[in-house]
Write a protein that holds these residues in place. Structure first.
Motif, PDB file in Angstrom:
ATOM      1  N   GLU A 149      -6.400  39.329 -23.176  1.00  0.00           N
ATOM      2  CA  GLU A 149      -5.550  38.393 -22.447  1.00  0.00           C
ATOM      3  C   GLU A 149      -4.505  39.084 -21.575  1.00  0.00           C
ATOM      4  O   GLU A 149      -4.238  38.646 -20.458  1.00  0.00           O
ATOM      5  N   ALA A 150      -3.886  40.140 -22.077  1.00  0.00           N
ATOM      6  CA  ALA A 150      -2.824  40.813 -21.307  1.00  0.00           C
ATOM      7  C   ALA A 150      -3.376  41.356 -19.997  1.00  0.00           C
ATOM      8  O   ALA A 150      -2.755  41.210 -18.938  1.00  0.00           O
ATOM      9  N   TYR A 151      -4.550  41.957 -20.040  1.00  0.00           N
ATOM     10  CA  TYR A 151      -5.157  42.484 -18.818  1.00  0.00           C
ATOM     11  C   TYR A 151      -5.575  41.353 -17.887  1.00  0.00           C
ATOM     12  O   TYR A 151      -5.440  41.454 -16.665  1.00  0.00           O
ATOM     13  N   ALA A 152      -6.066  40.260 -18.453  1.00  0.00           N
ATOM     14  CA  ALA A 152      -6.476  39.114 -17.635  1.00  0.00           C
ATOM     15  C   ALA A 152      -5.286  38.550 -16.867  1.00  0.00           C
ATOM     16  O   ALA A 152      -5.418  38.155 -15.699  1.00  0.00           O
ATOM     17  N   ARG A 153      -4.096  38.518 -17.491  1.00  0.00           N
ATOM     18  CA  ARG A 153      -2.898  38.041 -16.794  1.00  0.00           C
ATOM     19  C   ARG A 153      -2.544  38.968 -15.629  1.00  0.00           C
ATOM     20  O   ARG A 153      -2.149  38.501 -14.551  1.00  0.00           O
ATOM     21  N   LEU A 154      -2.682  40.258 -15.839  1.00  0.00           N
ATOM     22  CA  LEU A 154      -2.411  41.208 -14.758  1.00  0.00           C
ATOM     23  C   LEU A 154      -3.379  41.000 -13.600  1.00  0.00           C
ATOM     24  O   LEU A 154      -2.992  41.057 -12.427  1.00  0.00           O
ATOM     25  N   CYS A 155      -4.639  40.752 -13.915  1.00  0.00           N
ATOM     26  CA  CYS A 155      -5.630  40.498 -12.861  1.00  0.00           C
ATOM     27  C   CYS A 155      -5.266  39.252 -12.067  1.00  0.00           C
ATOM     28  O   CYS A 155      -5.332  39.241 -10.838  1.00  0.00           O
ATOM     29  N   ALA A 156      -4.885  38.193 -12.763  1.00  0.00           N
ATOM     30  CA  ALA A 156      -4.509  36.954 -12.086  1.00  0.00           C
ATOM     31  C   ALA A 156      -3.324  37.183 -11.153  1.00  0.00           C
ATOM     32  O   ALA A 156      -3.275  36.644 -10.042  1.00  0.00           O
ATOM     33  N   CYS A 157      -2.358  37.994 -11.596  1.00  0.00           N
ATOM     34  CA  CYS A 157      -1.168  38.264 -10.781  1.00  0.00           C
ATOM     35  C   CYS A 157      -1.485  39.072  -9.536  1.00  0.00           C
ATOM     36  O   CYS A 157      -0.715  39.050  -8.568  1.00  0.00           O
TER      37      CYS A 157
END
Length: 328
Positions: free
Chosen positions: A236-244
């Motif tokens: 999840e943490a990496y997915a949030r970075l990708c979205a940003c």
């Protein structure tokens, strides 16, 4: 020192698709607005956004456009002894000092950043009172004041703050590095009215000549399956970075483009409504896709978001190339 009377620009008020837009552009929108200038004219660059294989181009007002439209020249500021001293010299000249600081010391940032997370961000300082240890600054979508320990932290006025931030940013022979600092100074009168709109139209044509050769959303779609697999494997943490760095900059950029095209229409340019609507469709669908993907990943599902890609690709084809055919 009193805070200047500042109300956020209309681009940052009312209903917005992306509440947090493009940070560097948001800063300039408020900085220009705070100095009585219309930031709409500077948004022509948004047609150049491309997909860079792992992210979308970060929106940023070109310095050449800022000078042509608003008569403001941005120069690098040499910080050879004290950031506080150099910033004081420039603000007393009536210049704005643009400095990369630690958001940890910015009280305007929403939790959890303030006093809990270290993150780089840029502010525009326009006034400093060293005796009261207060300064006024533009940041994101507004104008703010800070004082006391936040003042020391932003300007690195104590060895402890300088060492702490230097450790995060890097040191040379044990000495903290100075941040990157620029200043904006008035070199000529700004344009206004018809002249402002006409030069902005010229800039739009120039930027359209620099537009991506191929539909960047189509290129993103080709890379997306691999991106989804990486997000599933890294969590999840990496997915949030990708979205940003992917959906957020794409959506925020095209929301700004939609506002710009509407502004051009209001100034008498024959801009088809379809281009404005297409830009807004990309902005809104990028938000839909971000939410949809987050739900899928939370359940460890592989969703390639085909419906969102179909909508955004079609919308892009109705915006940029037709706009170039009309304007240039």
């Amino acid at each position: 020192m009193r805070a200047r009377r500042h109300r956020a620009h209309e681009l940052h008020r009312g209903e917005r698709i992306w509440r947090d837009g493009a940070g560097p552009v948001d800063l300039w929108i408020e900085l220009l607005h705070g100095n009585g200038l219309d930031p709409h004219a500077g948004l022509a660059f948004t047609v150049t956004q491309d997909f860079e294989d792992d992210q979308f181009t970060l929106a940023r007002l070109p310095q050449e456009d800022i000078e042509k439209l608003y008569g403001l020249q941005v120069q690098e500021l040499s910080v050879f002894d004290s950031l506080e001293e150099r910033a004081m010299v420039q603000t007393r000249r009536g210049n704005i000092v643009l400095v990369e600081v630690d958001a940890f010391f910015l009280p305007d940032t929403r939790a959890p950043s303030y006093r809990s997370e270290h993150a780089k961000t840029t502010i525009g300082i326009d006034v400093i009172d060293p005796d009261a240890k207060r300064l006024g600054y533009f940041h994101h979508t507004g104008y703010h004041l800070l004082d006391d320990d936040d003042y020391d932290g932003v300007l690195r006025t104590s060895p402890a703050h300088a060492a702490e931030q230097g450790g995060a940013a890097g040191t040379v022979h044990g000495q903290a590095l100075f941040p990157h600092v620029e200043f904006a100074k008035r070199v000529r009168d700004p344009l206004a009215g018809t002249a402002l709109a006409e030069v902005s139209a010229d800039l739009l044509c120039a930027h359209l000549l620099r537009r991506p050769m191929h539909n960047p959303i189509e290129r993103w779609r080709a890379a997306f399956p691999e991106h989804v697999d990486t997000m599933l494997s890294r969590g999840e943490a990496y997915a949030r970075l990708c979205a940003c760095n992917v959906m957020h900059p794409l959506g925020a950029n095209f929301e700004l483009l939609a506002h710009y095209l509407q502004w051009m229409r209001e100034h008498g340019f024959d801009i088809p409504v379809s281009t404005h609507l297409g830009a807004r469709r990309i902005a809104s669908e990028a938000m839909v896709m971000q939410c949809r993907l987050a739900r899928a990943l939370s359940h460890s599902k592989r969703d390639l978001c085909d419906a969102s890609f179909d909508a955004m690709q079609e919308a892009y084809d109705r915006v940029v190339a037709p706009l170039a055919a009309i304007v240039c």
